[in-house]
Design an enzyme around this catalytic site. Structure first.
Site, short mmCIF file in Angstrom:
data_model
loop_
_atom_site.label_atom_id
_atom_site.label_comp_id
_atom_site.label_asym_id
_atom_site.label_seq_id
_atom_site.Cartn_x
_atom_site.Cartn_y
_atom_site.Cartn_z
N SER A 137 0.83 -1.20 0.00
CA SER A 137 0.00 0.00 0.00
C SER A 137 0.87 1.26 0.00
O SER A 137 1.99 1.24 0.51
CB SER A 137 -0.84 -0.04 1.28
N GLU A 167 0.54 3.46 1.91
CA GLU A 167 0.76 3.77 3.33
C GLU A 167 2.20 3.46 3.74
O GLU A 167 2.68 3.96 4.75
CB GLU A 167 -0.20 2.99 4.21
N TYR A 182 -1.11 -0.06 10.64
CA TYR A 182 -1.42 -0.71 9.36
C TYR A 182 -0.20 -0.66 8.43
O TYR A 182 0.25 -1.68 7.91
CB TYR A 182 -2.62 0.01 8.72
#
Ligand code: GDP
Length: 321
Positions: free
Chosen positions: A123, A125, A147
């Protein structure tokens, strides 16, 4: 016949990928979590054409047994809690499923079925507050929430199992991708769903946080095409997938309400409850490697995506009336 195992088939990405693989004549086995109540709405239309397996990524034996039984040619791991913001409320669980779950999967593949191709859902992220703009496969990772941190562990494990054991493992570093199947906790779907409700007189306001926050938003189905392409290459590698465009939450609102002949300024209320700290990030994908090596490009334009989501929400709400 090619056989694929999709972990998390009931989610947004899993359901689009399931459709895509079925269209290509692939036999699909779908893994759904056994521990939590599972919503199968996204796969109702294909449920008769796939085989479902229940299990937990905390359970090494269940993972081994599933891979042993099905011996899939392709394993797509899309099973993970998906909200970075909410991960602060479940650090241990996110670490166990999105992080250690991948260790268990890779171990199972290494021991039981090393010929399988493995896709890891990474991701944007991973980049946290990125040091370089735009971000590509060489941009340093510095995740900022549980996460992203769990996903970073999973990413590196996939890379290292490839290098160390010669497994075919790929990591797709996907930027935000949306669709009518996106969860309501994400801002895009929150906007389209609430705007459609306002249009039908079922809601009067939409409470949002920072309207100037920007994201690189693509269409989830286009991104599952990239996943599939990554799994068909001679050599495994990692790819950034995005649109190379960013838009603000405000622009999203303007378009979504506009498609309903409404002015977002009459309904959107800025609410401190939805403001996030640390929001000075410029997340934007440089997907040139995917374009060069996979021939992949996002097909759906931003405006079309907003329209598709608004229309879908309006349709569903109208038919439920
Ligand atoms: P994320 O990239 O996974 O965090 O995706 P989200 O859809 O949750 O958030 C995208 C951006 O929208 C973030 O910068 C949020 O700060 C911003 N945003 C503004 N208002 C809201 C809101 O009410 N809910 C959510 N989820 N995000 C909001």
């Amino acid at each position: 016949m090619v056989k694929a195992l999709i972990l998390g088939i009931n989610g947004q990405d899993g359901s689009y990928l399931g459709e895509l693989l079925l269209e290509r004549g692939v036999e699909v086995v779908g893994w759904i979590p056994s521990s939590i109540p599972v919503n199968l709405e996204n796969i109702q239309h294909i449920i008769k054409r796939i085989q479902l397996v229940e299990g937990s990524l905390s359970d090494q034996e269940a993972i081994n047994a599933c891979i042993e039984e099905h011996r899939p040619d392709e394993i797509y791991n899309l099973a993970s809690p998906s909200s970075p913001a909410a991960s602060w409320d479940s650090t241990v669980e996110v670490g166990d499923i999105a992080g250690l779950g991948v260790a268990r999967l890779l171990e199972a593949i290494r021991v039981v079925h090393p010929a399988a191709h493995y896709y890891q859902a990474s991701s944007s992220e991973l980049f946290g507050n990125p040091v370089d703009v735009p971000q590509n496969e060489t941009t340093p990772f510095q995740p900022r929430n549980p996460y992203g941190i769990a996903k970073l562990y999973a990413h590196w494990l996939t890379v290292r199992y490839r290098q160390e054991y010669g497994l075919y493992g790929v990591s797709g570093i996907l930027f935000n991708h949306e669709s009518p199947r996106r969860g309501l906790q994400f801002v895009t779907r929150k906007i389209t769903h609430t705007a459609a409700k306002i249009k039908l007189g079922l809601e009067s306001e939409l409470h949002l946080g920072n309207l100037d926050a920007r994201r690189d938003w693509g269409f989830a189905r286009d991104y599952t095409e990239a996943m599939w392409l990554m799994m068909q290459q001679e050599a495994a590698g990692d790819f950034v997938i995005g649109t190379a465009e960013t838009h603000s939450v405000r622009e999203f609102c303007e378009l979504a309400f506009g498609f309903l002949d409404l002015d977002y300024r009459d309904y959107v209320v800025q609410d401190p409850q939805f403001y996030r700290p640390l929001e000075k990030r410029q997340l934007i994908a440089d997907y040139s490697k995917a374009s060069k090596k996979l021939g992949w490009h996002p097909k759906m334009k931003f405006e079309e995506l907003v329209k598709l989501m608004v229309d879908a929400d309006l349709d569903t709400l109208q038919s439920n009336r």
